[in-house]
Structure formats: structure tokens, C-alpha cells
Design an enzyme around this catalytic site. Structure first.
Site, PDB file in Angstrom:
ATOM      1  CE  LYS A  19      -1.502 -28.923  19.683  1.00 12.11           C
ATOM      2  NZ  LYS A  19      -0.701 -29.490  18.813  1.00 12.11           N
ATOM      3  CB  ALA A 114       2.448 -23.115  13.411  1.00 18.93           C
ATOM      4  CG  LEU A 116       2.364 -23.410  17.630  1.00 22.62           C
ATOM      5  CD1 LEU A 116       2.834 -22.010  17.225  1.00 22.62           C
ATOM      6  CD2 LEU A 116       2.978 -23.795  18.972  1.00 22.62           C
ATOM      7  CB  ALA A 117      -3.817 -26.409  18.724  1.00 24.29           C
ATOM      8  N   GLY A 118      -3.755 -23.293  16.728  1.00 22.80           N
ATOM      9  CA  GLY A 118      -4.412 -21.982  16.684  1.00 22.80           C
ATOM     10  C   GLY A 118      -5.872 -22.106  16.265  1.00 22.80           C
ATOM     11  N   GLY A 119      -6.150 -22.919  15.240  1.00 21.45           N
ATOM     12  CA  GLY A 119      -7.533 -23.109  14.777  1.00 21.45           C
ATOM     13  C   GLY A 119      -8.378 -23.751  15.866  1.00 21.45           C
ATOM     14  CB  SER A 120      -7.786 -26.597  18.158  1.00 23.84           C
ATOM     15  OG  SER A 120      -7.507 -27.520  17.140  1.00 23.84           O
ATOM     16  CG  ASP A 153      -5.023 -30.947  18.790  1.00 22.32           C
ATOM     17  OD1 ASP A 153      -4.911 -32.033  19.385  1.00 22.32           O
ATOM     18  OD2 ASP A 153      -4.222 -30.546  17.926  1.00 22.32           O
TER      19      ASP A 153
HETATM   20  O1  C5P Z   1      -9.427 -33.920  14.414  1.00 19.74           O
HETATM   21  P1  C5P Z   1      -8.805 -33.042  13.410  1.00 19.74           P
HETATM   22  O2  C5P Z   1      -9.803 -32.478  12.427  1.00 19.74           O
HETATM   23  O3  C5P Z   1      -7.923 -31.973  13.973  1.00 19.74           O
HETATM   24  O4  C5P Z   1      -7.833 -33.954  12.556  1.00 19.74           O
HETATM   25  C1  C5P Z   1      -7.279 -33.585  11.319  1.00 19.74           C
HETATM   26  C2  C5P Z   1      -6.794 -34.830  10.619  1.00 19.74           C
HETATM   27  O5  C5P Z   1      -5.687 -35.390  11.341  1.00 19.74           O
HETATM   28  C3  C5P Z   1      -7.827 -35.948  10.567  1.00 19.74           C
HETATM   29  O6  C5P Z   1      -8.597 -35.873   9.407  1.00 19.74           O
HETATM   30  C4  C5P Z   1      -6.984 -37.195  10.568  1.00 19.74           C
HETATM   31  O7  C5P Z   1      -6.498 -37.416   9.273  1.00 19.74           O
HETATM   32  C5  C5P Z   1      -5.802 -36.803  11.403  1.00 19.74           C
HETATM   33  N1  C5P Z   1      -5.883 -37.220  12.831  1.00 19.74           N
HETATM   34  C6  C5P Z   1      -5.719 -38.562  13.143  1.00 19.74           C
HETATM   35  N2  C5P Z   1      -5.741 -38.956  14.457  1.00 19.74           N
HETATM   36  C7  C5P Z   1      -5.873 -38.047  15.458  1.00 19.74           C
HETATM   37  C8  C5P Z   1      -6.044 -36.686  15.159  1.00 19.74           C
HETATM   38  C9  C5P Z   1      -6.036 -36.308  13.826  1.00 19.74           C
HETATM   39  O8  C5P Z   1      -5.584 -39.402  12.248  1.00 19.74           O
HETATM   40  N3  C5P Z   1      -5.831 -38.471  16.723  1.00 19.74           N
END
Ligand code: C5P
Length: 333
Positions: A19, A114, A116-120, A153
Site C-alpha cells: 500500500k 519500508a 509499504l505495509a508488507g507485513g500487514s 494497516d
Molecule cells: O498498529 P500497528 O501495530 O501497525 O502500529 C505500530 C505502532 O505504530 C504502534 O505501536 C504505535 O506506536 C504506532 N501507531 C500509532 N497510531 C496509529 C498507528 C500506529 O501510534 N494510528
């Protein structure tokens, strides 16, 4: 063996697209530590492919493999991988499934760390593949709920296309537009940015204090209108990424890349997510090829280029209007 037997296939292969955040505004930090956002998500045809093969077992287990493993020393193959976490979450949500051993073999194309949300995308693909194999015990909304538990994501990775994202990125409004936009993607080789660090740095910069939310909602309303009018030039004028202000301070090379993409003729150039991948918006596919052809190639490196002496990977990617897609499904009894 107890439990409900799966009625569908023994292998499911899923395409997991990357993405871009074409635009991203951070509204503020919430009580739960996440940040509220307004963002414009776009799926592109840079995809990982994951083949899931299922066999009977005494207990649930997922064995993860990667093709060309030596090229991905940073890709974990244990339970810390989002693919294993997604399978565990799916199994936990379903009490009556017959235990299975799953071998998941990933062909990785989306760079790691990167933006690009590869893990997501990998996590979303796992939810979709398991749901498919077990005969769709979860409806789309239930899958999206599990996806949101895996990461902010992941719901978008599952849904795909072009979406406005709100909340922490999990509240999605799909914008019904045709694919056909081409982007030039540029990522400095060996550079990655921690998303948690980038949010933290943004908070410390206090740039979101006193933000006028209604003004930003109007901004995304305008962006949506320009998209629906297919006005690429109008869209280009409205793209912003709040992370750039803090990430560029620490990685000035990214500012150079942005300037370079604009100099080469991109209509707009921004970082995606918390970076470090930069995207340049081209007027059309031919224009994108022309922009890439003006970059200085590195010998014996298919996607390697030098920008102001910095080694980068650069490649073209097209917008697509889908998220996770099952591409192969052997109908074995
Ligand atoms: O949701 P995800 O695990 O991808 O998020 C990784 C880190 O990015 C979270 O631990 C948080 O610190 C931050 N994050 C945030 N607000 C978001 C998405 C992510 O603070 N909307």
C-alpha cells in the site's frame, strides 16, 4: 480426531499487495497510545505471494518458509512473524476446527520496514487464506475485526483499492475509482524507519497541537472529489504527509529524493507512511517510464539507481482496485 473438517482446498495461494499512503495527516495522540489519522490509502501491484498448504495434524501448527531466504536475513520465520500471529488469532476465534499443519511459503517482493505495509499485507493474506480453506466461517466484518487486532494497516491491506482511512487507519471508506495510475517508488538501500519512533518524534515536535479537524475533513472531501473527477493534477496538489517534517530532519536524503522526483517531472512526490519509501505520482504509465529512464542505473543491479550519490532501489508500481486476492485454489477432495 474431533472437530469440523474443512471442506475446501488443501492449498490456497494469496496475493498480498503493498500500500501507499498518498496523503497522511496525524490528528493527535489518543488515550490508548495510538494516533487518530486521516489518510488516503492506495493499493499497488507490488505484491508478495504466499502459498498455504494444509495437512491433517494432532495440533495446530504453522511452519513458515521464505523463497530465497538468504536475501531476507531480517524476515523472522518464528512466532513473531505476523503470518504466525494471524494464524493464531484465526484459530483462537474458531473453537471447532479440525487441527491442521499449515506450511506457508512466501515469495517476498515488498521490501521490509519500508512504509509499504508488507507485513500487514502478509497478515491479511493469512486471515483470508485460512478463512477460505475452512469454508468461510468468518464474514467479511469479522475478518476486518481480527485484522484490526493484528495492526492498524491490516484492515486496509485486506480491503485494498483506494480508501479514505480514519481512526487509527482501520475505519475505511472505499472510493470507487478505476485503477490506472502509475507511481515511481524510490527506497534508499539499507534504510528503514520505525513507525513507533516516527509517531513519537511527531508528538515531540508538537506539530498537531491546535489542529483544525474540520478543515482537514474538508481537505479530504476535496481530495475525494478530485479523485472521482479523475483529475490527477488536482489530486497531486492536495497530497501531504505529516511524517515528512520529522523524518526528513533525521534522514535528509529523503528530502533530496523528493526534490529529485519533482525535478524529473513527477506531479507530486511524498513519503508513504512513516517511510522511508518515497513515491512519485506520474501523469500516466509512459510518463512514469520516462521518469525512471532518467535515473542513473547501477551496474548489475536490476532495480538499483544512484540519486545524488545515494544508492536506491527504484521501480514502477500501478494502482490496483483490490486487496488480498486468492489466485490459486486446488479443489482436492
Ligand atoms: O498498529 P500497528 O501495530 O501497525 O502500529 C505500530 C505502532 O505504530 C504502534 O505501536 C504505535 O506506536 C504506532 N501507531 C500509532 N497510531 C496509529 C498507528 C500506529 O501510534 N494510528
Amino acid at each position: 480426531m474431533t472437530g469440523v473438517q474443512a471442506t475446501s482446498s488443501q492449498t490456497v495461494t494469496a496475493l498480498a499487495p503493498a500500500k501507499l499512503n498518498l496523503s497522511l495527516h496525524i490528528l493527535g495522540k489518543r488515550a490508548d497510545g495510538y494516533h487518530d489519522l486521516l489518510t488516503l490509502f492506495q493499493s499497488v501491484d507490488l505484491c508478495d505471494q504466499i502459498c498455504f498448504s494444509f495437512s491433517h495434524a494432532q495440533q495446530n501448527h504453522l511452519d513458515l518458509r521464505i523463497e530465497g531466504s538468504s536475501a531476507y536475513p531480517d524476515f523472522p520465520l518464528d512466532n513473531s512473524n505476523i503470518i504466525n500471529k494471524a494464524a493464531a488469532l484465526f484459530w483462537h476465534s474458531q473453537a471447532n476446527l479440525a487441527p491442521k499443519k499449515i506450511t506457508a511459503t512466501i515469495s517476498k517482493n515488498i521490501p521490509i520496514g519500508a512504509g509499504l505495509a508488507g507485513g500487514s499485507a502478509n497478515g491479511a493474506a493469512t486471515l483470508v487464506a485460512l478463512n477460505q480453506h475452512f469454508g468461510h466461517p468468518l464474514a467479511k466484518d469479522d475478518l476486518l475485526e481480527l485484522a484490526a487486532q493484528l495492526g492498524s494497516d491490516v484492515p486496509f491491506s485486506l480491503t485494498g483499492g483506494t480508501c479514505l482511512g480514519k481512526g487509527r487507519g482501520e475505519q475505511l471508506e472505499k472510493i470507487p475509482i478505476e485503477p490506472g495510475v502509475t507511481f515511481v517508488l524510490v527506497k534508499p538501500i539499507g534504510l528503514s524507519v520505525s513507525t513507533a519512533w516516527a509517531y513519537d518524534a511527531f508528538d515531540r515536535s508538537a506539530r498537531h497541537n491546535g489542529r483544525e479537524i474540520q478543515g482537514l475533513l474538508n481537505h479530504y472531501g476535496d481530495l475525494k472529489s478530485q479523485l472521482l473527477d479523475k483529475n490527477v493534477g488536482g489530486v497531486a496538489q492536495l497530497l501531504v504527509n505529516d511524517f515528512e517534517s520529522v523524518v526528513f530532519e533525521h534522514q535528509p536524503v529523503l528530502k533530496k529524493i523528493q526534490a529529485n522526483l519533482l525535478k524529473l517531472g513527477c506531479l507530486s512526490a511524498h513519503m508513504t507512511g512513516s517511510g522511508p519509501t518515497m513515491y512519485g505520482l506520474a501523469a500516466n504509465a509512459q510518463h512514469a517510464k520516462q521518469i525512471l529512464s532518467q535515473m542513473e542505473p547501477v551496474k548489475n543491479h536490476a532495480t538499483g539507481f544512484a540519486i545524488d550519490g545515494v544508492l536506491v532501489n527504484a521501480w514502477l508500481a500501478n494502482s490496483i482496485n483490490h486487496g488480498i486476492k486468492v489466485v490459486e485454489d486446488d479443489e482436492k477432495p
